[in-house]
Enzyme design. Structure first.
Site, mmCIF file in Angstrom:
data_model
loop_
_atom_site.group_PDB
_atom_site.id
_atom_site.type_symbol
_atom_site.label_atom_id
_atom_site.label_comp_id
_atom_site.label_asym_id
_atom_site.label_seq_id
_atom_site.Cartn_x
_atom_site.Cartn_y
_atom_site.Cartn_z
ATOM 1 N N ASP A 5 -7.071 10.123 67.283
ATOM 2 C CA ASP A 5 -5.825 9.362 67.473
ATOM 3 C C ASP A 5 -4.646 10.300 67.743
ATOM 4 O OD1 ASP A 5 -4.295 7.090 67.673
ATOM 5 O OD2 ASP A 5 -4.042 6.810 65.516
ATOM 6 N N ASN A 21 -8.256 -2.034 72.113
ATOM 7 C CA ASN A 21 -7.575 -1.193 73.102
ATOM 8 C C ASN A 21 -7.498 -1.847 74.491
ATOM 9 O OD1 ASN A 21 -8.919 1.870 71.636
ATOM 10 N ND2 ASN A 21 -6.882 0.976 71.356
HETATM 11 C C1 IPE Z 1 -8.104 3.581 66.996
HETATM 12 O O1 IPE Z 1 -6.884 4.077 67.409
HETATM 13 C C2 IPE Z 1 -9.038 3.477 68.166
HETATM 14 C C3 IPE Z 1 -9.440 4.740 68.779
HETATM 15 C C4 IPE Z 1 -9.133 5.938 68.362
HETATM 16 C C5 IPE Z 1 -10.290 4.628 69.920
HETATM 17 P P1 IPE Z 1 -5.673 3.089 67.755
HETATM 18 O O2 IPE Z 1 -4.528 3.944 68.125
HETATM 19 O O3 IPE Z 1 -6.115 2.085 68.746
HETATM 20 O O4 IPE Z 1 -5.448 2.363 66.354
HETATM 21 P P2 IPE Z 1 -4.152 1.658 65.763
HETATM 22 O O5 IPE Z 1 -3.739 0.647 66.780
HETATM 23 O O6 IPE Z 1 -3.114 2.705 65.577
HETATM 24 O O7 IPE Z 1 -4.591 1.081 64.468
HETATM 25 C C1 IPE Z 2 -6.140 7.655 70.710
HETATM 26 O O1 IPE Z 2 -4.826 7.995 71.012
HETATM 27 C C2 IPE Z 2 -6.967 7.329 71.929
HETATM 28 C C3 IPE Z 2 -7.295 5.909 72.082
HETATM 29 C C4 IPE Z 2 -6.996 4.959 71.258
HETATM 30 C C5 IPE Z 2 -8.020 5.541 73.284
HETATM 31 P P1 IPE Z 2 -3.711 6.879 71.202
HETATM 32 O O2 IPE Z 2 -3.701 6.481 72.644
HETATM 33 O O3 IPE Z 2 -3.915 5.770 70.248
HETATM 34 O O4 IPE Z 2 -2.406 7.683 70.872
HETATM 35 P P2 IPE Z 2 -1.181 7.165 70.006
HETATM 36 O O5 IPE Z 2 -1.733 6.713 68.697
HETATM 37 O O6 IPE Z 2 -0.555 6.048 70.776
HETATM 38 O O7 IPE Z 2 -0.299 8.349 69.875
HETATM 39 MG MG MG Z 3 -3.297 5.447 68.363
#
Ligand code: IPE
Ligand code: IPE
Ligand code: MG
Length: 258
Positions: free
Chosen positions: A27, A75
């Site tokens: 993340d 997502n």
């Molecule tokens: C969790 O991260 C999903 C992945 C890392 C693929 P998100 O960024 O989607 O989760 P939330 O929305 O912060 O809970």
């Molecule tokens: C994790 O990074 C990757 C996926 C969820 C695909 P994020 O895209 O959630 O990055 P933040 O949390 O918005 O910084």
């Molecule tokens: Mg995230």
């Protein structure tokens, strides 16, 4: 003259206490990029290097399974541009990395609702899974179009059907039977789950399998997560006392009898 050679975390690890399975919620890609004034997709692309780092680190210390949460069912609700970019990145990365996976004896598996991924992704994944299926080293498990609640629901439905058709009785429904109906059938539960970016939540990841996992949260954004961060998480894991509901004294007794 005094000087000290700083030992890295890898050298400090107890080789007899390496987790068999480590799961990671990767993340913070978006925030990493935004902080640098870049498009979020730049963060995702840079995050691929952290995947390589973690996979190499896991292989070097003989972690057998490395599960990476790459795309959740939630997502899909992100802006279309980001979703499309992530799917393209996935297809390109998989096809570019097959040779390196084979050179490193890494086998690829996926968990999640992969049949519903776009055709190009699904085909690329099936190809990579097939071409790495004989590898004997670390198993890289990508969680794609993954939702733990959906995983549990589809298991319940299949078990209910088996009951209805008379293939199983109610008393046959035990942990093992449930586990055999999860996407992770055949894969042991993770001893350790790592989440980067400072968020302290599970976000619909491996709800059954994490029941007794040790959780490691770090504020490092995923694109900055390097081998040393991985080793550090393992090192910290090794300092924990995993009690499984017992009391400390009982564990000491068990250790004596080992
Ligand atoms: C969790 O991260 C999903 C992945 C890392 C693929 P998100 O960024 O989607 O989760 P939330 O929305 O912060 O809970
Ligand atoms: C994790 O990074 C990757 C996926 C969820 C695909 P994020 O895209 O959630 O990055 P933040 O949390 O918005 O910084
Ligand atoms: Mg995230």
């Amino acid at each position: 003259m005094f000087f000290s050679i700083e030992m890295g975390y890898k050298d400090k690890l107890d080789k007899d206490n390496i987790p068999e399975h480590v799961a990671i919620i990767m993340d913070g890609n978006g925030r990493w990029a935004t902080e640098k004034g870049q498009m979020r997709l730049v963060g995702h692309a840079t995050g691929v290097e952290s995947v390589r780092e973690s996979l190499t680190a896991a292989s070097e210390i003989n972690v057998k399974f490395l599960t990476l949460y790459a795309f959740s069912t939630e997502n899909w609700n992100r802006p279309k541009e980001e979703v499309d970019g992530l799917m393209d990145l996935l297809v390109n990365t998989i096809s570019n990395e097959i040779e390196s996976l084979n050179n490193n004896d890494v086998r690829l598996l996926t968990i999640g609702n992969t049949p519903d991924l776009p055709d190009s992704c699904r085909n690329e994944l099936l190809n990579a899974i097939k071409r790495t299926e004989k590898n004997k080293g670390t198993v890289l498990v990508l969680a794609l179009n993954y939702s733990a609640k959906n995983e549990i629901k589809q298991a319940i439905k299949r078990i209910a059907e088996e009951y209805k058709s008379g293939d199983i009785e109610l008393d046959d429904i035990d942990d093992e039977l449930v586990e055999n109906h999860l996407y992770t059938a055949g894969i042991p539960d993770p001893e350790l789950m790592i989440r980067t970016s400072g968020e302290i939540r599970i976000s619909n990841f491996l709800l059954w399998q994490l029941a007794y996992s040790e959780l490691h949260f770090t504020s490092v954004f995923w694109p900055d997560f390097k081998k040393e961060d991985f080793y550090r998480a393992i090192y910290e894991y090794q300092t924990r006392e995993r009690r499984f509901g017992l009391i400390g004294e009982q564990l000491n007794e068990l250790d004596k009898n080992d």
